[in-house]
Design a protein around this motif. Structure first.
Motif, PDB file in Angstrom:
ATOM      1  N   THR A 283       0.855  -1.184   0.000  1.00 26.73           N
ATOM      2  CA  THR A 283       0.000   0.000   0.000  1.00 26.73           C
ATOM      3  C   THR A 283       0.891   1.234   0.000  1.00 26.73           C
ATOM      4  O   THR A 283       1.989   1.219   0.555  1.00 26.73           O
ATOM      5  N   LYS A 348      -5.458  -3.006   4.415  1.00 21.53           N
ATOM      6  CA  LYS A 348      -4.684  -4.234   4.618  1.00 21.53           C
ATOM      7  C   LYS A 348      -5.609  -5.433   4.825  1.00 21.53           C
ATOM      8  O   LYS A 348      -5.454  -6.482   4.184  1.00 21.53           O
ATOM      9  N   PHE A 364       2.565  -9.693   1.636  1.00 24.00           N
ATOM     10  CA  PHE A 364       2.355  -8.254   1.790  1.00 24.00           C
ATOM     11  C   PHE A 364       3.570  -7.636   2.465  1.00 24.00           C
ATOM     12  O   PHE A 364       4.158  -8.214   3.385  1.00 24.00           O
ATOM     13  N   GLU A 366       5.020  -3.459   3.624  1.00 26.36           N
ATOM     14  CA  GLU A 366       4.760  -2.028   3.630  1.00 26.36           C
ATOM     15  C   GLU A 366       5.842  -1.288   2.848  1.00 26.36           C
ATOM     16  O   GLU A 366       6.915  -1.823   2.559  1.00 26.36           O
TER      17      GLU A 366
END
Length: 831
Positions: A283, A348, A364, A366
């Motif tokens: 993200t 998320k 995933f 960050e």
């Protein structure tokens, strides 16, 4: 015939008696003859019938054979025709293949000629560089192993050989005489050079550059063009000449940004076939994307080993446009939501739940996570292959059981579908709870349910969801494999680093500069320029192609600004003045500033602990302190820069000229314009790295620069105007030793926070102002300062408060500089 009885032949037998013929019947021989005729006639008829039958059969057979022969002939002719066509086709393909092979052979030969030409050109260029490096004003950069064996490196190479984190490097190098002393530190041995007379055109041009409104790097300009509008993003993508699929995806991404997140993900996974199997995603918002978007995509594809199966979840419109313009797979989630924290944690969980529900395994990470090794091959691929665990999540470096959701891998199953469903319910029930805490508590809840453990009675953050029917099995990444900390300590086992934030490393820019200093910043992503070519990478050889030039501090111990020596002892304004001068010359020469180190008593600090780097935006581009020591930033294995020049700027005419340092001096009685013109001519050099020694700075210069109220006043007192123009735009972190206009604004803001439209405050309220400013005076100190404010009716006004603060800061103007770093030195809970 008569027989002789004397012969040996026996006598013939006697004849039978004649038979008597009956009346009316033919003799037997006549009867037998008729029968034979009859039989012969019947046989002839049979033969005739048989002949006719055989003739008819032969005719029929002949006709059948003739028809079959004709059909076989036709088939044979068709087969011959087909074979002829096949031969012709194979012949044509053979000719095409021969042509292709010939073309490839010609391409190989042409490429060989190009390589030979490039090799020759490289040899010529190397010879030129060698000649340039051997010039009197250029420092030669020999290989390290040769330096250790034959001769020492020049003193400035301490910045390339020793990281700011390695304090033992300099002492070990000193013991082996690896570095030669700075030339101007030795006693004068040669005749002084006469004063150089320069024209004012160079100085005027550089002064105009300093006065320019703003500076914009090439990447910042690309980002501005790409994010101006949806149409601009599509236009940039079209000019980049991406693949048809990427161009089509970019247009569809912007057209469908208002649809639901699930629809966007469904469209992405259905229309783009590359998203099959395990995917990786992150993200991002416009805080990280302008500097990191291309680097993160390159890092995921190469260093981390995830390949092209990577997409970005954009949290705001500029990031979505930037992804589309760059041809990256992207979906929009809660665009421009005011509550960024809630949007991040909900995104998320929502994306994770969607992927797990649709049987998609994923990893995933960050945006503030940097991979330094192939995490897919070493860590995540074995995790997905063994199928004994459902979730693999990172942990904090100081606690292997404390979850850090900067990185987590999920195997799609009923257990993980239920896990993220519960996380979404918990986030809705506790909107102010931290997503990491929700994730960690949910892991504990599933683990206790699986093993039949009773939750502790003191567990205040126990999830409100019912016990899971299929608990997820989770495990943590070893803390030295995935390093997650406010002060990361990477090891030889480390695969990724997650820089965490406390004050002052609280915002995104703090995490990014921390990653750069650690050497984990990727820096190899090279976005294509929509105006042709590629933008220069942050690291690598193409960062030394002549488009970028650098400026760094020279002539001081450890290439650092120190407040431990007599000159500038514990004087924060001295630090400010030197930083402002370096920034001024970087802007005047259009160079990238390499931030210097700062030595304060027992510690070595980075300049960004003291200087607010946000105030450099629009002024100059900069590089971290450890940039020269990062081997990925070097032009090759042995040379950090293609060419280097050392320049010393002084007020006196006394200097040294032994061929290693070029110095420029001016008459102290001359005007500031004359001094600026002389210095401008000295620093106007073509070399890639300019090493600058600002030897003209003394106590009087610092006092004037940091205290004059205006540029005009500075010029009247002997300080050139460009220095004050830059100094007035800089901001400083921590508790500074002087009260500038920015500090006054902070005082006013803290006062208004407590006063709330009141004109005067009581003693308790003034103490709250102290706390809002980050100060913690003792009770006795507070009573003394409040009394000095001369309260009226036990209350003081802002003017009195400001006066006492000015006096206090003036009293402590020589206090230790590490007070500016106290926030950095404090131990805080990781977030």
């Amino acid at each position: 015939m008569r027989y002789n009885n004397n012969s040996n032949w026996p006598p013939p037998p006697p004849l039978p008696p004649p038979r008597r013929l009956e009346r009316g019947r033919a003799p037997p021989a006549r009867r037998r003859g008729g029968l034979c005729v009859l039989l012969a006639f019947v046989a002839a008829l049979a033969v005739l019938g048989f002949w006719r039958t055989q003739r008819s059969l032969v005719g029929t057979t002949t006709t059948t054979i003739s028809a079959a022969g004709d059909e076989a002939a036709a088939l044979l002719e068709a087969e011959v025709a087909r074979l002829g066509k096949e031969v012709a086709r194979l012949k044509a393909e053979g000719e095409a293949e021969v042509a292709r092979v010939r073309s490839e052979l010609e391409s190989v030969r042409r490429r060989a000629r190009e390589i030979a030409a490039e090799r020759d050109a490289s040899a010529v260029a190397a010879e030129r560089i060698k000649l340039r490096l051997e010039e009197a004003v250029v420092v030669r950069c020999p290989p390290r192993q040769q330096v250790e064996e034959s001769f020492p490196l020049p003193s400035w190479r301490v910045a390339t050989e020793c990281s700011a984190y390695d304090l033992g490097c300099t002492t070990m190098s000193r013991s082996s005489s690896s570095f030669s002393p700075y030339t101007l530190e030795t006693p004068p041995a040669l005749a002084a050079r006469s004063e150089v007379v320069v024209e004012s055109s160079t100085g005027a041009a550089m002064a105009r550059r300093v006065g320019e409104v703003s500076f914009e790097s090439e990447r910042a300009a690309w980002w501005r063009r790409a994010t101006a509008s949806d149409e601009a993003a599509v236009e940039v993508a079209a000019r980049l000449k991406l693949s048809r699929a990427a161009t089509r995806r970019a247009k569809a991404t912007l057209e469908n940004k208002e649809t639901s997140l699930g629809d966007q993900l469904r469209r992405l996974f259905v229309e783009d076939r590359k998203f099959e199997g395990t995917v990786s995603w992150t993200t991002s918002d416009s805080a990280y994307a302008p500097d990191m978007l291309h680097d993160v995509a390159s890092m995921a594809r190469t260093t981390a080993g995830f390949g092209s199966k990577f997409f970005v979840t954009a949290l705001d419109t500029p990031t979505l446009r930037g992804c589309a313009a760059a041809g990256l797979a992207c979906v929009a989630a809660g665009l421009d939501e005011p509550d960024l924290r809630a949007n991040v944690q909900n995104t998320k969980f929502r994306v994770s739940a969607w992927l797990a529900t649709h049987d998609v395994n994923f990893v995933f990470f960050e945006m503030d996570v940097w991979f330094v090794g192939n995490a897919w091959r070493v860590l995540f691929e074995p995790f997905f292959a063994e199928k004994s665990r459902d979730i693999l999540v990172a942990a904090h470096q100081n606690n292997p059981s404390s979850t850090n959701i900067g990185v987590y891998a999920v195997r799609a199953s009923n257990a993980t579908r239920g896990f993220f469903r519960d996380c979404l319910e918990e986030a809705d029930a506790k909107p102010r709870a931290h997503d990491q805490l929700i994730f960690h508590n949910m892991l504990s809840w599933h683990r206790q349910t699986k093993y039949g453990l009773r939750p502790p009675a003191a567990w205040k953050d126990k999830p409100s969801t019912p016990p899971p029917t299929e608990p997820a099995v989770a495990d943590h990444v070893p803390p030295h494999v995935g390093v997650c900390s406010t002060r990361p300590v990477p090891t030889e086992r480390t695969l990724f680093v997650h820089t965490l934030g406390t004050s002052p490393l609280k915002a995104h820019h703090g995490k990014m500069i921390h990653a750069k200093e650690l050497g984990v910043w990727h820096g190899l992503g090279r976005p294509r320029d929509d105006r042709g070519g590629r933008l220069p990478a942050y690291y690598g050889a193409d960062a030394h192609d002549g488009r970028v030039k650098y400026l760094a501090l020279d002539g001081r111990a450890l290439a650092a600004l120190t407040v431990c020596e007599r000159e500038g002892y514990h004087n924060g304004r001295w630090l400010k003045a030197h930083l402002a001068i370096l920034i001024t010359f970087a802007k005047a020469t259009r160079r990238v500033l390499v931030l210097p180190k700062i030595i304060a008593d027992y510690h070595l600090y980075f300049a960004w602990i003291f200087l607010d780097l946000q105030s450099l935006e629009g002024l100059v581009d900069w590089r971290e302190t450890n940039f020269p020591a990062n081997r990925r930033a070097w032009v090759n294995r042995t040379h950090p820069f293609t060419s280097v020049v050392r320049v010393s700027l002084r007020e006196s005419r006394i200097g040294l000229d032994d061929g290693s340092v070029s110095w420029s001096a001016f008459d102290p009685a001359a005007s500031p314009d004359a001094a600026w013109n002389a210095w401008a001519a000295a620093v106007d050099r073509p070399e890639e790295l300019l090493l600058l020694h600002d030897g003209f700075v003394d106590g009087d210069f610092v006092k004037v620069l940091t205290n004059c109220p205006s540029t005009t006043a500075c010029v009247k007192m002997g300080v050139p105007a460009p220095f004050h123009l830059i100094y007035s735009k800089l901001r400083w972190c921590g508790e500074t030793v002087d009260l500038d206009r920015h500090r006054i604004a902070e005082l006013r803001e803290a006062w208004n926070l407590v006063a709330d439209k009141k004109s005067a405050l009581s003693s308790k309220e003034v103490y709250k102002v102290y706390r809002a400013l980050g100060l913690a005076p003792t009770e006795q100190e507070h009573r003394t300062m409040f009394k000095d404010m001369e309260p009226k009716h036990n209350k003081v006004e802002f003017s009195d408060f400001q006066r006492i603060m000015e006096e206090m800061l003036e009293y402590h103007q020589n206090e230790k500089v590490e007070e500016a770093f106290e926030l950095f030195d404090q131990d805080r809970k990781q977030t």
